[in-house]
Motif scaffolding. Structure first.
Motif: not given
Lengths: 232, 232
Positions: A83-86, A99
């Motif tokens: 998953q992408t963390f932001s 990513l």
DNA sequence: TCAATAGTGTCTATGAGACACTATCAG
DNA sequence: CTGATAGTGTCTCATAGACACTATTGA
């Protein structure tokens, strides 16, 4: 700031690629952690990863593999996007996007020299809460663990934690360590025999009792998903 | 370029957020497409999305919702990350990374004015191959469609394509459109009754024959995954 | 021989598929 | 009434769980 979306003027988020690489050793699920050489969080442990080298990485998958190879000397046989963390505050330097990949490797296939280098270590997933981990990486690891557990219920991914030739007993044990519960040997064998992704070799190996058949992943196959989960 | 990874000197990939927003109208699965106002691909159709506004978006989820709201005037009730796509050649401006979201909304809940604006349209998923689509967005849409189909086999996500109160018949029809095949009404009802995520209201509505019960998603519930798939 | 691990036979439990049957509405 | 859609009853089928049973090895 400007309203324009012109590339050179626009304020970009900080973009990095990190990987949660799992393996199984000493009957425990382990994650590869790296001691950070640079600020921020210099000196604490974090996930292997870094910036994309846009001149030589053709995709972010390559970035992830390159970074893992730098740390382990080998490329893991299984890699998928987690998953992408932001967020604006995950990294003190500003808005960041990470990513995260999730990868598996057989402990036997990781260069042994890894243990002697003191800036890379395998950490037991159950002892991570006691460690001080950089950024929100503890959270990312927890996510990855859940994904691994979920996939273990409906696929044969744990095979990638085993060497090329493996026995049903080894696979059963790896699955049980990942899930944290025992499973039925019979169910596992049924699944192995119903998929086309593994081959039963005629060779047998000694394992403390009756000789065990060796299985191997057929080359070029994709992991198949079963239509039912094992009971969680 | 410099070898340094100092933030200010480092060459960043181009990072954007795009969304594949699905709805169902006229018995067909549709995707929201937007006519591009800027280069590259100015004038062709692409996914709604754009750059993160790092001063006001707290996460990329917010970026995705903000961009969708700009186009539809409403925020979709279902949004999840699909995948991140990257590469040196997907965007003529250079190495790019696109975080793609996958979203669902009930056609009834989308402001009707959307159809009158000629730079936003719902495109039937089956006619997309005939269109010229910007970047690799055709490919991203195909990915999203497969994810939607997969999730439809083991969850009740299609509910998010329906208004607040819906009948079993409506849900069945939406599922069948997504999957492209018929399913058993009985299986659907069994699932509805075995989950705790929907509530059967006492109200009934006319639907051409016997009155149908209305169901509604309980508030604050998460979509649950079933342990078995419907047959694909 | 025994302990240990490999592997099978087979019964039960769960939940999907199929499909006929009943129920209730509009006209 | 009839036709349409809603909803049920119930049988079959596939596959996981349970677990006893047999097989084969080393010591």
């Amino acid at each position: 700031m400007t309203d324009s979306y012109n590339i050179n003027e626009y304020k970009h988020p900080l973009f990095t690629v990190d990987s949660v690489l799992f393996t199984i050793t000493d009957s425990a699920l382990k994650v590869l952690l790296v001691k950070r050489a640079n600020s921020p969080f210099e000196g604490s442990w974090g996930l292997p990863g870094g910036f994309v080298d846009i001149d030589s990485d053709s995709t972010t998958d390559i970035t992830a593999l390159r970074k893992l190879k730098e740390k382990t000397n080998v490329e893991p046989p299984y890699l998928e996007q987690l998953q992408t963390f932001s967020g604006a505050h995950r990294d003190p330097r500003g808005f960041s996007v990470t990513l995260v990949y999730f990868a598996l490797i057989a402990a036997q296939n990781v260069s042994t020299h890894i243990k002697s280098i003191d800036d890379v270590q395998w950490v037991d997933i159950n002892t991570i809460q006691d460690l001080s981990i950089a950024f929100d990486h503890k959270h990312l690891i927890e996510h990855a663990k859940q994904r691994l557990q979920q996939k273990t219920l409906y696929s044969m991914v744990p095979i990638y934690c085993l060497p090329e030739y493996f026995t049903v007993g080894q696979l059963k044990s790896v699955i049980e360590i990942i899930l944290g519960k025992t499973i039925q040997r019979k169910s596992l064998i049924r699944r192995l025999e119903s998929t086309n992704i593994v081959e039963k070799s005629d060779e047998k190996v000694s394992s403390g009792g009756r000789l065990a058949h060796l299985y191997t992943l057929k080359s070029g196959v994709d992991i198949v998903n079963f239509e039912r989960n094992l009971s969680a």
